[in-house]
Design a protein around this motif. Sequence first.
Motif, PDB file in Angstrom:
ATOM      1  N   LYS A 168       0.820  -1.215   0.000  1.00 37.20           N
ATOM      2  CA  LYS A 168       0.000   0.000   0.000  1.00 37.20           C
ATOM      3  C   LYS A 168       0.854   1.265   0.000  1.00 37.20           C
ATOM      4  O   LYS A 168       0.612   2.195  -0.790  1.00 37.20           O
ATOM      5  CB  LYS A 168      -0.935  -0.011   1.203  1.00 37.20           C
ATOM      6  N   GLU A 169       1.857   1.341   0.884  1.00 37.24           N
ATOM      7  CA  GLU A 169       2.679   2.547   0.967  1.00 37.24           C
ATOM      8  C   GLU A 169       3.473   2.755  -0.310  1.00 37.24           C
ATOM      9  O   GLU A 169       3.654   3.897  -0.762  1.00 37.24           O
ATOM     10  CB  GLU A 169       3.612   2.468   2.184  1.00 37.24           C
ATOM     11  N   LYS A 172       1.107   4.213  -2.895  1.00 38.16           N
ATOM     12  CA  LYS A 172       0.825   5.619  -2.596  1.00 38.16           C
ATOM     13  C   LYS A 172       1.974   6.507  -3.050  1.00 38.16           C
ATOM     14  O   LYS A 172       1.769   7.543  -3.696  1.00 38.16           O
ATOM     15  CB  LYS A 172       0.566   5.804  -1.099  1.00 38.16           C
ATOM     16  N   THR A 373     -15.529   6.577  -3.914  1.00 38.86           N
ATOM     17  CA  THR A 373     -15.808   5.374  -3.130  1.00 38.86           C
ATOM     18  C   THR A 373     -16.760   4.419  -3.842  1.00 38.86           C
ATOM     19  O   THR A 373     -16.971   3.300  -3.373  1.00 38.86           O
ATOM     20  CB  THR A 373     -16.424   5.738  -1.767  1.00 38.86           C
ATOM     21  N   ARG A 418     -13.247   6.437   4.947  1.00 38.48           N
ATOM     22  CA  ARG A 418     -12.550   5.391   5.716  1.00 38.48           C
ATOM     23  C   ARG A 418     -13.375   4.118   5.763  1.00 38.48           C
ATOM     24  O   ARG A 418     -12.857   3.014   5.600  1.00 38.48           O
ATOM     25  CB  ARG A 418     -12.270   5.889   7.142  1.00 38.48           C
ATOM     26  N   GLU A 423      -8.414   5.166   0.408  1.00 37.75           N
ATOM     27  CA  GLU A 423      -7.527   6.240   0.849  1.00 37.75           C
ATOM     28  C   GLU A 423      -7.430   7.274  -0.256  1.00 37.75           C
ATOM     29  O   GLU A 423      -7.168   6.931  -1.414  1.00 37.75           O
ATOM     30  CB  GLU A 423      -6.145   5.708   1.199  1.00 37.75           C
ATOM     31  N   LYS A 459      -9.346   2.155  -4.709  1.00 32.10           N
ATOM     32  CA  LYS A 459      -8.769   1.847  -3.400  1.00 32.10           C
ATOM     33  C   LYS A 459      -7.781   2.908  -2.931  1.00 32.10           C
ATOM     34  O   LYS A 459      -7.764   3.276  -1.763  1.00 32.10           O
ATOM     35  CB  LYS A 459      -8.097   0.470  -3.430  1.00 32.10           C
ATOM     36  N   ILE A 460      -6.927   3.391  -3.837  1.00 29.38           N
ATOM     37  CA  ILE A 460      -6.003   4.477  -3.496  1.00 29.38           C
ATOM     38  C   ILE A 460      -6.186   5.554  -4.557  1.00 29.38           C
ATOM     39  O   ILE A 460      -5.853   5.343  -5.725  1.00 29.38           O
ATOM     40  CB  ILE A 460      -4.535   4.011  -3.456  1.00 29.38           C
ATOM     41  N   LYS A 468      -3.673  14.210   2.713  1.00 34.02           N
ATOM     42  CA  LYS A 468      -4.603  13.080   2.771  1.00 34.02           C
ATOM     43  C   LYS A 468      -5.985  13.604   3.114  1.00 34.02           C
ATOM     44  O   LYS A 468      -6.148  14.393   4.026  1.00 34.02           O
ATOM     45  CB  LYS A 468      -4.159  12.062   3.832  1.00 34.02           C
ATOM     46  N   GLN A 470      -8.322  12.185   4.568  1.00 34.09           N
ATOM     47  CA  GLN A 470      -8.748  11.772   5.895  1.00 34.09           C
ATOM     48  C   GLN A 470      -8.251  12.720   6.980  1.00 34.09           C
ATOM     49  O   GLN A 470      -8.740  12.688   8.106  1.00 34.09           O
ATOM     50  CB  GLN A 470      -8.240  10.347   6.205  1.00 34.09           C
ATOM     51  N   GLU A 471      -7.272  13.545   6.675  1.00 34.96           N
ATOM     52  CA  GLU A 471      -6.698  14.409   7.701  1.00 34.96           C
ATOM     53  C   GLU A 471      -7.418  15.760   7.790  1.00 34.96           C
ATOM     54  O   GLU A 471      -7.042  16.583   8.598  1.00 34.96           O
ATOM     55  CB  GLU A 471      -5.207  14.647   7.400  1.00 34.96           C
TER      56      GLU A 471
END
Length: 473
Positions: A168-169, A172, A373, A418, A423, A459-460, A468, A470-471
Motif C-alpha cells: 500500500k505505501e 501511494k 468510493t 474510511r 484512501e 482503493k487508493i 490526505k 482523511q486528515e
Amino acid sequence: MEKIKANITGKELLELGYPQGKVMGVALEVAAQHFGGCGIEETYSVLKSVLLKPDNFVHDEKLSAIAHELLKPKDEVLPLRDTPDLYKVYGAEGIEQGAVNQIEMAMRLPIAKAGALMPDAHQGYGLPIGGVLATENAVIPYGVGVDIGCRMCMTIYDIPESILSERKEDLKQMLIRNTKFGRATFSKPKDHEVLENSLFREIKLIEGLKDKAAAQIGSSGGGNHFVEFGITEIEDPDNEFKLPVGRYLALLSHSGSRGFGGAIAQYYTKLAMSKCKLPHEARHLSWLDLDTEDGQEYWLAMNLAGDYASACHHQIHERMAVGLRATPVAMVENHHNFAWKEKDLQGNEIIVHRKGATPAGKGVLGIIPGSMTAPGYIVRGKGEESSINSASHGAGRAMSRTKAKNSLDKQAVAQHIRTAGVEVIGSGIDEAPMAYKDIKQVMESQKDLVDVVGSFQPKIVRMCGDEKFQEVD
C-alpha cells in the motif's frame, strides 16, 4: 425661440427610433457637445434627420460620427426554431431543470439534427454536461467543452489484488511521485511525438501554445480529475481482452488536454460567437461551419487536443508500469468531451458532440466511473440510435461545488471514505462522494445503452493536492 439646454436621455433616443448599441452613446455625446444650448425640439429634429437619412450627414462636421455609426453593417441575429425538436432523456427523475432547459435551447438551433440527455446530466455552459447533440456540417466549440478530449484510461495488470494491502505505501508513493495535478508540472517532462505535429507550425494559435503543452504533458487537471489504483473485476467471459473472469489490479485515470485544450476552446468559442450571432440566451451555442476555414481549423485543433490528452494519459500509465515493473495485459480508453463525424440511419454525415458523454456505438468499449468510493464500469456500447450511440460519462454531480462546500461536513465525509476502505490523497470537500449521484441508479437508467464487461473499485485515489483527505478533520 427661447434657447434652453437640451437634456437628451437614452430613453428619449429610443423613442426617436435609435437602435440600442454604441450609436446611442455617440448620439448622446454629440448632443451634449454641439447642441446643449439649442432648444430641445430643434435637437430632436436634428437627431431624427440623421437617423432617417444618415447618408446626408457623413461629411457633416458635427453629425458625421452619428451617421457613420448608423451606417455600419448590422450583425444579423440568427433565428432559433420556435420549439425544440424532439430529443431523448435517460434517467429524467435525476436531471435538474437547468440541464433540460439547455438541451431544449440546443434543439432549437437550425443546425440541430438530434439530441439526448444522459442520466448523469447537469447544467453547464452551452450544452449541459451529459448532453449529446448531432448537428449538420457544423461544430460548436462549447458543445465540445473547455477541456477538449477529457477522457478515461484504464490499464489492467495480471497482479493479484493483495498488492493493494501488501504494498500500500509503495503504491501511494508511486502515485505521489509520478502524477502532477492542477498547476504542478514535472521538472523534466517527457517528450512525445504529439508535440511534433505539423499544426504546431501551421496554425499561429497552436504554435504559441507549444511551450505550454510541452511543459504540462503527462500531468492532470484539478477538480474531478484523478489517477487511482483499484480492483477491476472482469465479469464477461467473452470480454475483448481475452482475460479469465476474475479480479485484477488496475490503474484508472481521468483528465483532459490541460491548458493547451483550454486555450483552444476559449479562442474558437469567442471566434464562433463573433461570427455566428445568436440570441443572447443561446450565445454559448454559436457554431463554426465546417465548410469554412475557421471551422476546419478548429476541427484540426480539437483533434490535436484530443491526441494530446491521450498522450498525457499514456505517459501517466507508462510511469506507473515502470514503478510496478509490470506490463499491462489490457488497456481501454475513451474521450468524453469531443465531437465526431458519424453517420445517421439514413447514411448522412452528422457531427456528434458528446459533452460529458461516452461513445457507445455497437461494440465500442468505454469506461464510466463512479465517485471516489463508488464503483466504475467497463462497458460495451449497444449502438442505441435514440441516444445517438452514447452513454453517461460518470455518475454526474448531485450538487454543485458551492453547495457541497457549504453543506457537507468534513468529518462525516472523511469517515465515509474510511468506512469504504479507500484512501484519498488530495481532493477537497467539493469532490466528496455524496456530491455525486448514485452510479448504480445511473447505470440502471442506461441499461439499454451499454452492457457491463467489468467493474472497477477505487482503493487508493490521487487528486489535486498533496494532503490526505482523511486528515481534514
